[in-house]
Design an enzyme around this catalytic site. Structure first.
Site, short mmCIF file in Angstrom:
data_model
loop_
_atom_site.label_atom_id
_atom_site.label_comp_id
_atom_site.label_asym_id
_atom_site.label_seq_id
_atom_site.Cartn_x
_atom_site.Cartn_y
_atom_site.Cartn_z
CG ASP A 41 -1.71 1.49 1.32
OD1 ASP A 41 -2.24 1.39 0.72
OD2 ASP A 41 -1.85 2.01 2.77
CG ASP A 44 -3.67 1.42 6.67
OD1 ASP A 44 -4.20 -0.10 6.39
OD2 ASP A 44 -4.07 2.62 6.64
CG ASP A 73 -4.42 -1.15 2.74
OD1 ASP A 73 -5.32 -0.90 1.71
OD2 ASP A 73 -3.50 -0.24 2.80
#
Length: 658
Positions: A357, A554, A558
């Site tokens: 991410d 995180d 996600d």
């Protein structure tokens, strides 16, 4: 690790907490009591035997006195093993190492090799205790690193202080934490100035970290140079330190594929060993029945059968392999890498694709102003310059907690701008509105401008765009960039060097912003403007191409992608709730360089396991072959079993530097 269910052993003779219960002389004697008693009787028995005291007294060739003496000597270590054998039988596991050991000792007694019979179980128990001690030492070191959970907390009640147990504290309690004391429960820092805390208990990092007022303090961290006040935000049992300790305690419940395979192998290995041991005795006896063959020497062939039986016991394997993984989980915890099970550590070894991410993972999640662009066609005497655009935006953003709003206010403070007073401030989709100097102000994304029918001219800038409008007229845009973590590029270079051939970025941000980060960190590819479901779908597609895939995020937005990956890695942000719950691995200190460290550790564990298995099998096969031909003695078999076990334990701890 014994048969199908080794848990009964831990509740029987080897259960002793985290290692503290056998510290000191009294603890040492208590821990080794049975082995010490048997060892003393064992040594005395050998001396008396060599002195001729134990001789056949009844003329039958049966050494009654020696039999009784060594039988008494074997009871302290033998009875627990017999109990465990019977217990395992009740659980449906008949062919296991307990059965092998008891059968070997019984056979040794049958042929009059009493010292060897005692040695088999004595050295076996010593090896088991050393294994437990090694595991306990690992647990103890982990807990010392993390720090004991505080037993007391100081509560501020008006003008007085009261000391209570943290478990009794409700949420929203006001605490005083002095320098050197640990924050007992996750709390919010109060006060006016930042405070430095020692976070090594969670992150493994020795450099203190500064926390700002209003920022959450995870339990277990220590204020460095001043007392602080904080207000609790959750219960003691739900705090970061409690959750981390629970993770470590429960990590071994999830076995690695290597451990699971070993367990399956031992199910058929033990019966085969028994069959071969019986054949070593039976085949020569059958051959002796044919005319012209030599008389069958039952003593010699029974001894060879026992040598084979003792030597074949897989103690070194069932001890060293789980210990290797558990010790590695301890080593990882010291580095701020928290694995939820050894199978996840095992999976790190063969990663071929790592997906990141962007925001909060490769970047800090904190923004800075990269540029301010005024509207084309606005005259200078309208005062629509960059400073005015910034002051207007900062005025309405002053109370906002959004990361972009905070960055705008921080830039205005850096420039020491005097902000006008804003009123009627309202948060709306895609932005914020308010009144500044009697004029209606709108601050937000281009989507907000479109919704308000405010025309936008052609403009350019690097980063996320925040548009500023006054009384329905566009004034200009503020562009903000997310700060890239300083170690991100180095971490990705190390991943490539370790054989990870595909490093990608999946983000919901604009293409330009994601492309900038991908170029700076050296990613192999990127995709932008994605929803959580899109990330999940892409991860599943990457897995179908072959090779294990890790997703690093995180742990909040996600979660679907983390669940879809082979190894889900969360940037722990010092132990946030979602990071603990959704991922397989938590990087407690948010340092990306720990991801390559995890891969290196996984491969090192594999190397240690292969070395131990190879060494143990070579020694055992050699002694088993020599024993079948009558060259190796029962003492050699004891070494090939217990001696090899001790060597593999020591080698594991040395290689993993624990």
């Amino acid at each position: 690790m014994h048969g199908d269910d080794g848990s009964h052993r831990d509740h029987d003779r080897h259960s002793h907490g985290d290692g503290d219960s056998h510290e000191g002389t009294a603890g040492f004697m208590g821990f080794w009591k049975m082995e010490i008693i048997t060892s003393m009787l064992f040594v005395v028995g050998i001396i008396l035997r060599h002195a001729g005291v134990f001789a056949a007294m009844d003329g039958s060739g049966f050494d009654l006195a020696g039999f009784i003496f060594f039988l008494i000597a074997i009871l302290p270590v033998g009875m627990p093993v017999v109990r465990e054998m019977l217990d395992s039988w009740r659980h449906g596991s008949v062919m296991n190492e307990f059965t092998l050991m008891v059968a070997a000792s019984t056979g040794a007694f049958a042929i009059g090799e009493y010292p060897e019979a005692v040695a088999v179980l004595l050295f076996y128990c010593i090896g088991e205790k050393l294994e437990d001690k090694a595991s306990d030492d690992v647990k103890s070191r982990i807990k010392k690193l993390l720090g004991r959970l505080p037993e007391t907390a100081t509560v501020v009640e008006g003008e007085r202080l009261r000391t209570v147990s943290p478990s009794e504290l409700p949420e929203n309690s006001l605490l005083l934490v002095r320098p050197g004391e640990r924050v007992p429960i996750d709390s919010v820092l109060l006060g006016d100035t930042p405070v430095e805390f020692d976070t090594s208990a969670i992150t493994g990092e020795s450099v203190p970290r500064a926390f700002k007022p209003g920022e959450e303090l995870p339990s277990g961290i220590i204020p460095v140079d001043k007392a602080v006040k904080a207000r609790t935000v959750r219960k003691f049992s739900e705090s970061s330190m409690s959750r981390i300790l629970d993770m470590i305690e429960n990590a071994q419940s999830t076995k690695s594929p290597t451990e699971t395979m070993l367990r399956r192998i031992t199910r058929w290995y033990t019966p085969i060993v028994f069959v071969f041991a019986v054949l070593i005795f039976i085949v020569p006896w059958i051959v002796s029945l044919f005319p012209g063959e030599a008389t069958f020497d039952w003593y010699r062939w029974l001894e060879r059968s026992l040598v084979f039986l003792v030597c074949s016991c897989p103690c070194a394997l069932v001890v060293s392999i789980p210990l290797s993984y558990f010790a590695s989980l301890g080593a990882a915890s010291k580095q701020g890498l928290l694995f939820k099970g050894s199978k996840h550590l095992d999976a790190m070894r063969s990663l071929r694709t790592v997906v990141f991410d962007k925001t909060g993972t490769l970047t800090t999640g904190e923004f800075h102003v990269s540029g301010i662009t005024g509207a084309t066609g606005i005259a200078d005497d309208d005062n629509a310059d960059g400073d005015r655009i910034l002051r207007i935006a900062a005025a309405v953003d002053a109370e906002s907690t959004h990361p972009l709003a905070k960055a705008i206010c921080a830039e205005a403070a850096r420039r020491k701008d005097t902000l006008p007073k804003a009123s009627d401030v309202t948060t709306v989709p895609h932005g914020i509105t308010g009144t500044v100097d009697g004029k209606k102000v709108s601050v937000g994304s281009p989507s907000l401008m479109k919704k308000l029918d405010i025309a936008l001219p052609d403009r350019s800038g690097e980063g996320s765009e925040i548009c500023v409008a006054e009384d329905g007229r566009y004034l200009g845009s503020i562009f903000l960039l997310d700060n890239i973590k300083p170690e991100a590029a180095k971490a990705i270079r190390e991943l490539h060097a370790l054989g990870v051939n595909d490093v990608e970025i999946l983000s919901g941000d604009r293409r330009e912003a994601v492309a900038r980060v991908a170029a700076q960190v050296g990613a192999d590819g990127f995709r932008s403007e994605l929803l959580p479901a899109d990330k999940q779908r892409i991860v599943e597609e990457l897995r179908q191409k072959g090779g294990k895939v890790a997703f690093v995020g995180d742990g909040i937005n996600d979660a679907p992608a983390i669940a879809a990956s082979d190894v889900g890695v969360s940037m722990g942000k010092l132990g946030t709730d979602m990071a603990m719950e959704t991922s397989d691995v938590v990087i407690a200190g948010d340092n990306l360089e720990k991801l390559p460290q995890a891969i290196k550790l996984s491969r090192k564990v594999r190397s240690v396991v292969i070395q131990n298995v190879t060494f143990a099998l070579l020694v055992k096969i050699t002694v088993m072959a020599l024993g079948a031909f009558g060259i190796a003695t029962l003492w050699a078999a004891v070494f090939a079993d217990t001696g090899v076990t001790l060597i593999t334990i020591l080698w594991t701890l040395i290689r993993l530097r624990l």
